[in-house]
Design a protein around this motif. Structure first.
Motif, mmCIF file in Angstrom:
data_model
loop_
_atom_site.group_PDB
_atom_site.id
_atom_site.type_symbol
_atom_site.label_atom_id
_atom_site.label_comp_id
_atom_site.label_asym_id
_atom_site.label_seq_id
_atom_site.Cartn_x
_atom_site.Cartn_y
_atom_site.Cartn_z
ATOM 1 N N ARG A 1 0.836 -1.202 0.000
ATOM 2 C CA ARG A 1 0.000 0.000 0.000
ATOM 3 C C ARG A 1 0.869 1.250 0.000
ATOM 4 O O ARG A 1 0.603 2.199 -0.728
ATOM 5 N N PHE A 2 1.939 1.249 0.797
ATOM 6 C CA PHE A 2 2.843 2.387 0.862
ATOM 7 C C PHE A 2 3.484 2.656 -0.506
ATOM 8 O O PHE A 2 3.558 3.797 -0.952
ATOM 9 N N GLU A 3 3.924 1.592 -1.167
ATOM 10 C CA GLU A 3 4.547 1.750 -2.494
ATOM 11 C C GLU A 3 3.542 2.247 -3.523
ATOM 12 O O GLU A 3 3.824 3.158 -4.285
ATOM 13 N N ARG A 4 2.372 1.651 -3.575
ATOM 14 C CA ARG A 4 1.383 1.985 -4.599
ATOM 15 C C ARG A 4 0.707 3.331 -4.392
ATOM 16 O O ARG A 4 0.464 4.066 -5.337
ATOM 17 N N TYR A 5 0.354 3.646 -3.146
ATOM 18 C CA TYR A 5 -0.502 4.797 -2.887
ATOM 19 C C TYR A 5 0.194 5.979 -2.229
ATOM 20 O O TYR A 5 -0.455 6.994 -1.981
ATOM 21 N N GLU B 1 2.100 7.194 -6.267
ATOM 22 C CA GLU B 1 0.768 7.742 -6.496
ATOM 23 C C GLU B 1 0.816 8.716 -7.670
ATOM 24 O O GLU B 1 1.681 9.579 -7.735
ATOM 25 N N SER B 2 -0.108 8.566 -8.608
ATOM 26 C CA SER B 2 -0.095 9.425 -9.795
ATOM 27 C C SER B 2 -1.230 10.446 -9.815
ATOM 28 O O SER B 2 -1.221 11.343 -10.653
ATOM 29 N N TRP B 3 -2.186 10.324 -8.915
ATOM 30 C CA TRP B 3 -3.275 11.300 -8.884
ATOM 31 C C TRP B 3 -2.770 12.626 -8.317
ATOM 32 O O TRP B 3 -1.949 12.641 -7.413
ATOM 33 N N PRO B 4 -3.281 13.741 -8.835
ATOM 34 C CA PRO B 4 -2.825 15.042 -8.335
ATOM 35 C C PRO B 4 -3.342 15.323 -6.921
ATOM 36 O O PRO B 4 -4.460 14.965 -6.586
ATOM 37 N N TYR B 5 -2.512 15.935 -6.116
ATOM 38 C CA TYR B 5 -2.876 16.338 -4.760
ATOM 39 C C TYR B 5 -3.281 17.802 -4.757
ATOM 40 O O TYR B 5 -3.007 18.551 -5.696
ATOM 41 N N TYR B 6 -3.875 18.219 -3.671
ATOM 42 C CA TYR B 6 -4.419 19.573 -3.537
ATOM 43 C C TYR B 6 -3.374 20.670 -3.702
ATOM 44 O O TYR B 6 -3.700 21.762 -4.132
ATOM 45 N N ARG C 1 11.011 18.674 -8.844
ATOM 46 C CA ARG C 1 9.556 18.637 -8.678
ATOM 47 C C ARG C 1 9.091 17.204 -8.366
ATOM 48 O O ARG C 1 8.252 16.984 -7.507
ATOM 49 N N LYS C 2 9.679 16.219 -9.050
ATOM 50 C CA LYS C 2 9.307 14.820 -8.820
ATOM 51 C C LYS C 2 9.636 14.399 -7.383
ATOM 52 O O LYS C 2 8.807 13.796 -6.695
ATOM 53 N N LEU C 3 10.839 14.717 -6.917
ATOM 54 C CA LEU C 3 11.220 14.395 -5.547
ATOM 55 C C LEU C 3 10.422 15.220 -4.539
ATOM 56 O O LEU C 3 9.998 14.704 -3.504
ATOM 57 N N GLY C 4 10.217 16.493 -4.831
ATOM 58 C CA GLY C 4 9.441 17.347 -3.935
ATOM 59 C C GLY C 4 8.028 16.827 -3.743
ATOM 60 O O GLY C 4 7.500 16.811 -2.629
ATOM 61 N N ARG C 5 7.404 16.366 -4.814
ATOM 62 C CA ARG C 5 6.055 15.814 -4.706
ATOM 63 C C ARG C 5 6.050 14.506 -3.910
ATOM 64 O O ARG C 5 5.131 14.240 -3.156
ATOM 65 N N LEU C 6 7.089 13.696 -4.091
ATOM 66 C CA LEU C 6 7.208 12.484 -3.278
ATOM 67 C C LEU C 6 7.325 12.855 -1.807
ATOM 68 O O LEU C 6 6.633 12.287 -0.956
#
Length: 175
Positions: free
Chosen positions: A32-36, A40-45, A59-64
């Protein structure tokens, strides 16, 4: 330079293709931790306002890092990488600090003195080491540290947890 970075990213992705979408992860919690969280590919708020001037990898690392903080909701976060805007957006109640004492969550460079840092961690702590591909031998020492329970090797960064009740696992993730 941009083409070379994209070529490196493609090579890394292809070399880890067997580690996509949680393949091989038997633990439901880690899956679950890996997938979600990690992939996770859905945009966050907060994605619209974060990292508009950042390069693709930052940006990729920052979003992670944002998703990790959003998932864990730590009280204190140690930031030695300069991702404060992403970390504060992930949890409005978290305090981002520069000093490592009583660590809930930490974001540090790979060559950090992990022995000293791990002394400040507890079983709920999570530590992220950035640029682990630059020092793979150092990362392997961290993976095999007896205090560490589960690690996630994302090539660009590594995630470390410390729950002593968990069996030791080192996962390679295609991020």
């Amino acid at each position: 330079m941009l083409t070379m970075n994209r070529l490196l990213q493609a090579c890394v992705w292809l070399s880890r293709i067997g580690h996509c979408r949680g393949f091989g992860i038997q633990s439901p919690t880690d899956y679950r931790f890996e997938r979600y969280v990690i992939n996770e590919s859905w945009p966050y708020y907060a994605y619209q306002e974060l990292g508009q001037n950042d390069d693709r990898m930052r940006r990729k690392l920052g979003r992670l890092y944002f998703r990790l903080v959003n998932e864990r909701q730590p009280a204190t976060i140690v930031d030695w990488l300069g991702y404060r805007d992403y970390l504060e957006a992930g949890s409005r109640k978290a305090v981002v600090v520069d000093e490592a004492s009583d660590v809930d969550m930490a974001f540090v460079p790979i060559k950090t003195d992990y022995h000293r840092l791990f002394q400040e961690c507890n079983e709920q702590s999570l530590v992220v080491f950035q640029d682990i591909y630059r020092h793979p031998d150092y990362w392997h020492c961290i993976e095999h540290d007896p205090r560490v329970s589960v690690t996630f090797d994302l090539f660009y960064c590594g995630i470390v947890t410390f729950d002593p009740k968990r069996e030791k696992h080192n996962y390679k993730i295609n991020f």
